[in-house]
Write an enzyme that holds these catalytic residues in place. Structure first.
Site, PDB file in Angstrom:
ATOM      1  N   ARG A 178      -9.298  -8.425  -6.547  1.00 13.34           N
ATOM      2  CA  ARG A 178      -9.942  -7.102  -6.597  1.00 13.34           C
ATOM      3  C   ARG A 178      -9.010  -5.971  -6.221  1.00 13.34           C
ATOM      4  O   ARG A 178      -9.052  -4.909  -6.845  1.00 13.34           O
ATOM      5  CB  ARG A 178     -11.245  -7.091  -5.803  1.00 13.34           C
ATOM      6  CG  ARG A 178     -11.140  -7.085  -4.327  1.00 13.34           C
ATOM      7  CD  ARG A 178     -12.296  -7.799  -3.685  1.00 13.34           C
ATOM      8  NE  ARG A 178     -12.124  -9.224  -3.811  1.00 13.34           N
ATOM      9  CZ  ARG A 178     -13.073 -10.068  -4.178  1.00 13.34           C
ATOM     10  NH1 ARG A 178     -14.252  -9.641  -4.449  1.00 13.34           N
ATOM     11  NH2 ARG A 178     -12.813 -11.349  -4.266  1.00 13.34           N
ATOM     12  N   THR A 179      -8.147  -6.163  -5.228  1.00 12.54           N
ATOM     13  CA  THR A 179      -7.314  -5.034  -4.798  1.00 12.54           C
ATOM     14  C   THR A 179      -6.325  -4.632  -5.889  1.00 12.54           C
ATOM     15  O   THR A 179      -6.171  -3.454  -6.202  1.00 12.54           O
ATOM     16  CB  THR A 179      -6.576  -5.380  -3.485  1.00 12.54           C
ATOM     17  OG1 THR A 179      -7.551  -5.798  -2.520  1.00 12.54           O
ATOM     18  CG2 THR A 179      -5.827  -4.196  -2.933  1.00 12.54           C
ATOM     19  N   LYS A 199      14.548 -16.006  -6.763  1.00 11.98           N
ATOM     20  CA  LYS A 199      15.958 -16.398  -6.916  1.00 11.98           C
ATOM     21  C   LYS A 199      16.761 -16.027  -5.672  1.00 11.98           C
ATOM     22  O   LYS A 199      17.977 -16.020  -5.688  1.00 11.98           O
ATOM     23  CB  LYS A 199      16.569 -15.690  -8.134  1.00 11.98           C
ATOM     24  CG  LYS A 199      15.929 -16.052  -9.447  1.00 11.98           C
ATOM     25  CD  LYS A 199      16.666 -15.349 -10.585  1.00 11.98           C
ATOM     26  CE  LYS A 199      15.958 -15.515 -11.902  1.00 11.98           C
ATOM     27  NZ  LYS A 199      16.484 -14.570 -12.907  1.00 11.98           N
ATOM     28  N   ARG A 240       1.641  -5.241  -1.533  1.00 13.65           N
ATOM     29  CA  ARG A 240       0.978  -6.220  -0.649  1.00 13.65           C
ATOM     30  C   ARG A 240       2.007  -7.265  -0.281  1.00 13.65           C
ATOM     31  O   ARG A 240       2.746  -7.749  -1.155  1.00 13.65           O
ATOM     32  CB  ARG A 240      -0.201  -6.877  -1.367  1.00 13.65           C
ATOM     33  CG  ARG A 240      -0.739  -8.071  -0.590  1.00 13.65           C
ATOM     34  CD  ARG A 240      -2.033  -8.593  -1.126  1.00 13.65           C
ATOM     35  NE  ARG A 240      -3.130  -7.717  -0.772  1.00 13.65           N
ATOM     36  CZ  ARG A 240      -4.408  -8.047  -0.907  1.00 13.65           C
ATOM     37  NH1 ARG A 240      -4.737  -9.217  -1.409  1.00 13.65           N
ATOM     38  NH2 ARG A 240      -5.363  -7.211  -0.564  1.00 13.65           N
ATOM     39  N   HIS A 299      -4.791  -2.884   6.280  1.00 14.44           N
ATOM     40  CA  HIS A 299      -5.215  -2.829   4.876  1.00 14.44           C
ATOM     41  C   HIS A 299      -6.013  -1.526   4.750  1.00 14.44           C
ATOM     42  O   HIS A 299      -7.243  -1.532   4.682  1.00 14.44           O
ATOM     43  CB  HIS A 299      -6.089  -4.056   4.581  1.00 14.44           C
ATOM     44  CG  HIS A 299      -6.407  -4.283   3.149  1.00 14.44           C
ATOM     45  ND1 HIS A 299      -6.126  -3.378   2.146  1.00 14.44           N
ATOM     46  CD2 HIS A 299      -7.018  -5.334   2.525  1.00 14.44           C
ATOM     47  CE1 HIS A 299      -6.543  -3.867   0.990  1.00 14.44           C
ATOM     48  NE2 HIS A 299      -7.084  -5.042   1.187  1.00 14.44           N
TER      49      HIS A 299
END
Ligand code: NCD
Length: 316
Positions: free
Chosen positions: A57-58, A85, A107, A135
């Site tokens: 959702r975010t 990598k 995030r 958040h």
């Protein structure tokens, strides 16, 4: 006036900043009901979404918000990125910075990683969740949902229940709801309370029946197993029995108390599935709806600040 360059957390916002963001988001919530939702507020700007942790959702919400405001939006697939990598977060950030994005939505599983990145780039950075730290847009969308449902965002009693220790949602909400002068009660097993909880200015209990007494808002949280490294709870069955929200436990709250959950929800673990779907009590879908509006508001305000700082730099 909201003058910050980045949105890294709620801790550094003033009550006036919060009200300004929510007022603008409220207008966007009304706008989002129109058939033609397209606006040019961010036209010409580039938004990059960098999610180093899974999200449904975010990430979708930030993408829709940016597109509705006319930005060019790019979602980086971090699973397939050079991080795999061996490239460091900072090198990835510097590479992206050289492409001149205007808004970077990040995030990351580590607390503080988003702030570190913000120190290295020229654009506005939005924290979409860093470890168990903050958040901010989740707390803002929760606040808007509460304000629209209760008609105010002060002098309410709000219970936050479950895995508080691992939750950035809980931390951001504790800051926000505290700044707006609400009474906050944390409910959950002692093993899932954060260290230093006594310094947060909240009430704490492990008895859900007692904790829910006379509350206006019940906010449930998921058990965040990805951040647990041992046995924090007896078993899911036992957990549901003692701390899972069902109609019997909810009967302790005010008769018009609303039920919230940031998602993703584990039905039958922290919340009864039928209760989660009960449109007379649950505002979980409204939270998702307000998420888009809040992200549109925050991105508009940050883009404004970015333009102002660039204008100042050229006039000096
Ligand atoms: C939350 C998160 O990622 O912190 N989810 C969300 O953003 N809607 C809560 C969670 O993962 O439980």
């Amino acid at each position: 006036m909201f003058t910050q360059r980045h949105l890294l957390g709620i801790e550094s916002l003033s009550p006036q900043d919060i009200t300004e963001i929510l007022d603008l988001a409220d207008r966007y919530a009304t706008h989002n009901l129109k058939q033609n939702k397209h606006l040019d507020v961010l036209a010409g700007l580039t938004q990059i979404n960098m999610f180093f942790e899974n999200s449904t959702r975010t990430q979708a919400s930030f993408e829709i918000a940016g597109k509705r405001l006319g930005a060019d939006v790019m979602n980086m697939s971090m699973q397939a990125s050079s991080i795999k990598k061996g490239e460091t977060l900072i090198d990835t950030a510097l590479t992206l910075n050289a492409m001149h994005p205007d808004l970077l939505v990040v995030r990351h599983p580590h607390s503080g990683a988003v702030k570190l990145l913000a120190e290295k780039v020229n654009c506005a950075v939005l924290n979409a969740g860093d470890g168990r730290h903050e958040h901010p847009t989740q707390a803002l969308l929760d606040a808007l949902t509460i304000r629209r449902s209760k008609g105010r965002l002060h002098r309410l009693t709000i219970a936050i229940c479950g895995d508080i220790a691992h939750s950035r949602v809980a931390r951001s909400n504790i800051f926000l709801l505290g700044k707006m002068e609400n009474r906050i009660r944390l409910i959950g097993p002692k093993t899932l309370m954060p260290a230093g909880v006594d310094k947060l200015g909240v009430e704490v209990t492990d008895d859900i029946a007692e904790g829910l007494k006379d509350v206006d808002v019940v906010m449930m949280l998921r058990l965040q197993r990805e951040r647990m490294d041992g046995g924090f709870i007896p078993s899911e069955r036992e957990y549901y029995h003692r701390w899972g929200l069902d109609p019997v436990k909810l009967a302790n709250a005010k008769p018009d108390a609303i039920v919230m959950h940031p998602g993703p929800m584990n039905r039958g673990v922290e919340i009864d599935g039928t209760l989660a779907d009960d449109i007379n009590r649950s505002v979980i879908q409204e939270q998702v709806e307000m998420g888009v509006a809040v992200r549109m508001a925050v991105m508009e305000l940050l883009a404004q600040n970015l333009r102002n700082s660039k204008a100042e730099a050229t006039t000096c």
